[in-house]
Write a protein that holds these residues in place. Structure first.
Motif, PDB file in Angstrom:
ATOM      1  N   SER A   1      -0.195   7.312 -16.331  1.00  0.00           N
ATOM      2  CA  SER A   1      -1.031   6.660 -15.113  1.00  0.00           C
ATOM      3  C   SER A   1      -0.114   5.140 -15.092  1.00  0.00           C
ATOM      4  O   SER A   1      -0.080   4.616 -13.978  1.00  0.00           O
ATOM      5  CB  SER A   1      -2.183   6.402 -14.842  1.00  0.00           C
ATOM      6  N   SER A   2       0.399   4.839 -16.224  1.00  0.00           N
ATOM      7  CA  SER A   2       0.844   3.455 -16.183  1.00  0.00           C
ATOM      8  C   SER A   2       2.397   3.446 -15.624  1.00  0.00           C
ATOM      9  O   SER A   2       2.573   2.430 -15.068  1.00  0.00           O
ATOM     10  CB  SER A   2       1.126   2.790 -17.818  1.00  0.00           C
ATOM     11  N   TYR A   3       2.877   4.541 -15.299  1.00  0.00           N
ATOM     12  CA  TYR A   3       4.092   4.601 -14.846  1.00  0.00           C
ATOM     13  C   TYR A   3       4.154   4.537 -13.665  1.00  0.00           C
ATOM     14  O   TYR A   3       4.805   3.942 -12.591  1.00  0.00           O
ATOM     15  CB  TYR A   3       4.831   6.059 -15.175  1.00  0.00           C
ATOM     16  N   VAL A   4       2.902   5.345 -12.921  1.00  0.00           N
ATOM     17  CA  VAL A   4       2.689   5.147 -11.585  1.00  0.00           C
ATOM     18  C   VAL A   4       2.391   3.949 -10.927  1.00  0.00           C
ATOM     19  O   VAL A   4       2.748   3.232 -10.022  1.00  0.00           O
ATOM     20  CB  VAL A   4       1.526   6.444 -11.074  1.00  0.00           C
ATOM     21  N   LEU A   5       1.711   3.347 -11.745  1.00  0.00           N
ATOM     22  CA  LEU A   5       1.035   1.879 -11.343  1.00  0.00           C
ATOM     23  C   LEU A   5       2.090   0.893 -11.592  1.00  0.00           C
ATOM     24  O   LEU A   5       2.477   0.020 -10.544  1.00  0.00           O
ATOM     25  CB  LEU A   5      -0.205   1.563 -12.411  1.00  0.00           C
ATOM     26  N   PHE A   6       3.163   1.138 -12.216  1.00  0.00           N
ATOM     27  CA  PHE A   6       4.332   0.199 -12.273  1.00  0.00           C
ATOM     28  C   PHE A   6       5.303   0.428 -11.125  1.00  0.00           C
ATOM     29  O   PHE A   6       5.847  -0.509 -10.511  1.00  0.00           O
ATOM     30  CB  PHE A   6       5.187   0.560 -13.591  1.00  0.00           C
ATOM     31  N   THR A   7       5.482   1.924 -10.731  1.00  0.00           N
ATOM     32  CA  THR A   7       6.002   2.200  -9.576  1.00  0.00           C
ATOM     33  C   THR A   7       5.749   1.473  -8.348  1.00  0.00           C
ATOM     34  O   THR A   7       6.246   0.920  -7.506  1.00  0.00           O
ATOM     35  CB  THR A   7       6.136   3.744  -9.576  1.00  0.00           C
ATOM     36  N   MET A   8       4.183   1.561  -8.241  1.00  0.00           N
ATOM     37  CA  MET A   8       3.553   0.946  -7.093  1.00  0.00           C
ATOM     38  C   MET A   8       3.507  -0.390  -7.116  1.00  0.00           C
ATOM     39  O   MET A   8       3.761  -0.888  -5.849  1.00  0.00           O
ATOM     40  CB  MET A   8       2.180   1.632  -7.105  1.00  0.00           C
ATOM     41  N   CYS A   9       3.580  -1.111  -8.185  1.00  0.00           N
ATOM     42  CA  CYS A   9       3.740  -2.418  -7.979  1.00  0.00           C
ATOM     43  C   CYS A   9       5.095  -2.694  -7.723  1.00  0.00           C
ATOM     44  O   CYS A   9       5.521  -3.899  -6.759  1.00  0.00           O
ATOM     45  CB  CYS A   9       3.520  -3.136  -9.390  1.00  0.00           C
ATOM     46  N   MET A  10       6.199  -2.061  -8.012  1.00  0.00           N
ATOM     47  CA  MET A  10       7.698  -2.417  -7.686  1.00  0.00           C
ATOM     48  C   MET A  10       7.669  -2.245  -6.133  1.00  0.00           C
ATOM     49  O   MET A  10       8.265  -2.937  -5.721  1.00  0.00           O
ATOM     50  CB  MET A  10       8.507  -1.491  -8.459  1.00  0.00           C
ATOM     51  N   ALA A  11       7.052  -1.228  -5.750  1.00  0.00           N
ATOM     52  CA  ALA A  11       7.124  -1.059  -4.183  1.00  0.00           C
ATOM     53  C   ALA A  11       6.346  -2.004  -3.271  1.00  0.00           C
ATOM     54  O   ALA A  11       6.876  -2.395  -2.390  1.00  0.00           O
ATOM     55  CB  ALA A  11       6.501   0.561  -3.895  1.00  0.00           C
ATOM     56  N   VAL A  12       5.320  -2.561  -4.083  1.00  0.00           N
ATOM     57  CA  VAL A  12       4.805  -3.674  -3.318  1.00  0.00           C
ATOM     58  C   VAL A  12       5.595  -4.803  -3.244  1.00  0.00           C
ATOM     59  O   VAL A  12       5.748  -5.465  -2.004  1.00  0.00           O
ATOM     60  CB  VAL A  12       3.288  -3.771  -3.870  1.00  0.00           C
ATOM     61  N   CYS A  13       5.999  -5.217  -4.396  1.00  0.00           N
ATOM     62  CA  CYS A  13       7.185  -6.342  -4.427  1.00  0.00           C
ATOM     63  C   CYS A  13       8.105  -5.961  -3.633  1.00  0.00           C
ATOM     64  O   CYS A  13       8.805  -7.156  -2.921  1.00  0.00           O
ATOM     65  CB  CYS A  13       7.492  -6.439  -6.119  1.00  0.00           C
ATOM     66  N   GLU A  14       8.792  -4.969  -3.611  1.00  0.00           N
ATOM     67  CA  GLU A  14       9.952  -4.708  -2.713  1.00  0.00           C
ATOM     68  C   GLU A  14       9.603  -5.057  -0.928  1.00  0.00           C
ATOM     69  O   GLU A  14      10.315  -5.477  -0.328  1.00  0.00           O
ATOM     70  CB  GLU A  14      10.442  -3.358  -2.871  1.00  0.00           C
ATOM     71  N   ALA A  15       8.253  -4.497  -0.672  1.00  0.00           N
ATOM     72  CA  ALA A  15       7.926  -4.706   0.490  1.00  0.00           C
ATOM     73  C   ALA A  15       7.417  -6.284   0.881  1.00  0.00           C
ATOM     74  O   ALA A  15       8.018  -6.653   2.107  1.00  0.00           O
ATOM     75  CB  ALA A  15       6.515  -3.893   0.899  1.00  0.00           C
ATOM     76  N   SER A  16       6.965  -6.935   0.187  1.00  0.00           N
ATOM     77  CA  SER A  16       6.881  -8.191   0.266  1.00  0.00           C
ATOM     78  C   SER A  16       8.329  -8.980   0.348  1.00  0.00           C
ATOM     79  O   SER A  16       8.129 -10.062   1.062  1.00  0.00           O
ATOM     80  CB  SER A  16       5.851  -8.919  -0.594  1.00  0.00           C
ATOM     81  N   ILE A  17       9.146  -8.827  -0.426  1.00  0.00           N
ATOM     82  CA  ILE A  17      10.591  -9.512  -0.261  1.00  0.00           C
ATOM     83  C   ILE A  17      11.220  -8.999   1.225  1.00  0.00           C
ATOM     84  O   ILE A  17      11.818  -9.896   1.604  1.00  0.00           O
ATOM     85  CB  ILE A  17      11.366  -9.207  -1.449  1.00  0.00           C
TER      86      ILE A  17
END
Length: 89
Positions: free
Chosen positions: A48-64
């Motif tokens: 589940s940590s991999y999924v959480l990391f991927t979701m955090c990266m997607a949120v950071c990409e969306a905000s940028i």
């Protein structure tokens, strides 16, 4: 798993076909990132940590992407992709 691939292809087609406005390009890319997260969560269901990391990266990409769009609209007056390639000097 097939549903994730269909979502990825739909995001790719949005990115390639609707490339007139920058918001459409970023929306298609975000769609592809979220479908990749769906595929990875199905494939690697024990981590589940991999999924959480991927979701955090997607949120950071969306905000940028949103910050870039706001900056571009303030400078150029629109979010059209053609405004990026015009030389204003």
């Amino acid at each position: 798993m097939f549903f994730g691939f269909v979502l990825f292809m739909l995001g790719l087609s949005i990115t390639l076909v609707q490339s007139k406005h920058l918001i459409s390009v970023f929306l298609g890319m975000e769609f592809m990132a979220l479908s990749a997260m769906l595929i990875s969560s199905i494939a690697v269901y024990s981590s589940s940590s991999y999924v959480l990391f991927t979701m955090c990266m997607a949120v950071c990409e969306a905000s940028i992407a949103l910050a870039l769009i706001v900056s571009m609209v303030r400078v150029h007056g629109s979010d059209r992709v053609m405004a990026l390639s015009l030389d204003k000097s």
